[in-house]
Design a protein around this motif. Structure first.
Motif, mmCIF file in Angstrom:
data_model
loop_
_atom_site.group_PDB
_atom_site.id
_atom_site.type_symbol
_atom_site.label_atom_id
_atom_site.label_comp_id
_atom_site.label_asym_id
_atom_site.label_seq_id
_atom_site.Cartn_x
_atom_site.Cartn_y
_atom_site.Cartn_z
ATOM 1 N N UNK A 185 0.872 -1.178 0.000
ATOM 2 C CA UNK A 185 0.000 0.000 0.000
ATOM 3 C C UNK A 185 0.905 1.222 0.000
ATOM 4 N N UNK A 186 0.529 2.256 -0.784
ATOM 5 C CA UNK A 186 1.379 3.431 -0.760
ATOM 6 C C UNK A 186 1.000 4.478 -1.775
ATOM 7 N N UNK A 187 2.020 5.212 -2.235
ATOM 8 C CA UNK A 187 1.770 6.385 -3.049
ATOM 9 C C UNK A 187 2.960 6.649 -3.967
ATOM 10 N N UNK A 188 2.639 7.099 -5.186
ATOM 11 C CA UNK A 188 3.649 7.601 -6.115
ATOM 12 C C UNK A 188 3.484 9.111 -6.188
ATOM 13 N N UNK A 189 4.552 9.855 -5.886
ATOM 14 C CA UNK A 189 4.513 11.312 -5.880
ATOM 15 C C UNK A 189 5.460 11.838 -6.952
ATOM 16 N N UNK A 190 4.946 12.706 -7.825
ATOM 17 C CA UNK A 190 5.757 13.322 -8.882
ATOM 18 C C UNK A 190 5.795 14.827 -8.608
ATOM 19 N N UNK A 191 6.992 15.357 -8.373
ATOM 20 C CA UNK A 191 7.160 16.755 -8.038
ATOM 21 C C UNK A 191 8.132 17.420 -9.000
ATOM 22 N N UNK A 192 8.045 18.722 -9.101
ATOM 23 C CA UNK A 192 8.925 19.503 -9.957
ATOM 24 C C UNK A 192 8.454 20.932 -9.986
ATOM 25 N N UNK A 193 8.643 21.604 -11.114
ATOM 26 C CA UNK A 193 8.175 22.970 -11.279
ATOM 27 C C UNK A 193 6.727 22.912 -11.763
ATOM 28 N N UNK A 194 5.820 23.205 -10.855
ATOM 29 C CA UNK A 194 4.406 23.106 -11.167
ATOM 30 C C UNK A 194 3.686 22.278 -10.117
ATOM 31 N N UNK B 11 10.621 19.241 -15.136
ATOM 32 C CA UNK B 11 11.740 18.622 -14.419
ATOM 33 C C UNK B 11 11.244 17.657 -13.337
ATOM 34 N N UNK B 12 10.427 16.684 -13.716
ATOM 35 C CA UNK B 12 9.757 15.851 -12.699
ATOM 36 C C UNK B 12 10.710 14.903 -11.974
ATOM 37 N N UNK B 13 10.472 14.782 -10.687
ATOM 38 C CA UNK B 13 11.157 13.834 -9.807
ATOM 39 C C UNK B 13 10.096 12.903 -9.236
ATOM 40 N N UNK B 14 10.344 11.586 -9.276
ATOM 41 C CA UNK B 14 9.360 10.628 -8.787
ATOM 42 C C UNK B 14 9.835 10.026 -7.474
ATOM 43 N N UNK B 15 8.901 9.900 -6.540
ATOM 44 C CA UNK B 15 9.165 9.263 -5.252
ATOM 45 C C UNK B 15 8.086 8.213 -5.010
ATOM 46 N N UNK B 16 8.510 6.982 -4.758
ATOM 47 C CA UNK B 16 7.572 5.876 -4.518
ATOM 48 C C UNK B 16 7.726 5.433 -3.072
ATOM 49 N N UNK B 17 6.627 5.541 -2.318
ATOM 50 C CA UNK B 17 6.635 5.171 -0.898
ATOM 51 C C UNK B 17 5.610 4.068 -0.665
#
Length: 288
Positions: free
Chosen positions: A200-209, A240-246
């Protein structure tokens, strides 16, 4: 009581006939629970009750019950095999009754599954079998008048013998397009343990926007396998997306709490075979 030793040839032929037919959901039959996770302590006996119901409208359904071995392919699709064929099979441990049921609309019936774990186990970790309910129904697809189709639904059993370790890790996360043109995140997850993981968890995509958050639940990765999982992306990505999978592994037999966090995966988002729709970017950028 139906004994596997007395019906192996019949059930093997049943599975062979259904090998090309996916496990069906929604043909008017419900099976609960669909998943059973239990400890396999040598020499013990357990009994489980499976409820099978005819939830269709206006049709009586006759079903044949049987056992099968099962696994998941790399994309998470169920693959069936005759009972006792796979190394991790627990089909020989199970007995069930009844072998046949006929259900009127709205009617339900209990199926009793007895499981006797051998006093001596060849290996620890996961063992598996499936209880199948199968039937033949008229083919309702256009141009198929007069033909019949095989349908089946399953309860999947996981039996975990100590010492057992579930050890999942995210190895890769990529953005791509499906053949239908839909945006997706592709995750590759490896489980090097001898017991399955349920994530169970979450994929987070962060960047400019604006960041994009994708919840994920009930993601199973079998022991000693690599799983490729595809999650839809319904919003434009930040530049410039960065992905974090938790993830949290909610099936961790090595933990007293039964759950453990999974090491977080974080990296620049790789784009493959897709046009990347970026926030605050015009026109759309072509990525290699």
């Amino acid at each position: 009581m139906t004994f596997l030793s007395a019906s192996r040839a019949c059930i093997a032929s049943l599975i062979a006939a259904f090998m090309a037919v996916p496990v069906a959901h929604g043909f008017g039959v419900g099976l609960q629970p669909t998943t059973i996770e239990m400890a396999a302590e040598p020499g013990t006996r357990q009994r489980h009750v499976i409820n099978i119901a005819n939830v269709g409208q206006g049709k009586t359904v006759s079903l044949t019950l049987g056992l099968a071995d099962w696994t998941l392919d790399r994309n998470g699709q169920i693959e069936l095999a005759p009972p006792g064929e796979r190394a991790e099979s627990a089909s020989d441990w199970a007995r069930f009754s009844p072998a046949f049921v006929t259900l009127e609309p709205g009617e339900s019936q209990q199926v009793i599954v007895d499981i006797i774990v051998p006093a001596q186990l060849e290996r620890p970790g996961d063992h598996r079998f499936a209880l199948l309910a199968s039937t033949l129904l008229p083919d309702s697809r256009a141009g198929q008048s007069g033909l019949w189709r095989k349908f089946q639904i399953a309860s999947l059993f996981y039996l975990t013998a100590a010492p057992a370790v579930s050890s999942p890790a995210v190895r890769d996360a990529r953005f791509s397009l499906t053949s239908q043109g839909n945006q997706v995140i592709n995750l590759m997850i490896e489980n090097t343990g001898n017991a399955h993981a349920r994530l169970e968890g979450n994929v987070l995509i962060e960047g400019k926007g604006k960041r994009v958050s994708i919840p994920i639940s009930n993601l199973v990765v079998l022991d000693g396998t690599v799983r490729e999982f595809e999650a839809p992306v319904t919003a434009p990505l930040p530049a410039n997306p960065q992905v974090t999978v938790s993830f949290e592994n909610i099936f961790a037999p090595q933990s007293a709490e039964g759950a453990m966090p999974v090491k977080t995966y974080s990296a620049p988002l790789t784009v493959t075979n897709a046009r990347l729709a970026l926030q605050d970017a015009a026109p759309v950028l072509e990525q290699e």
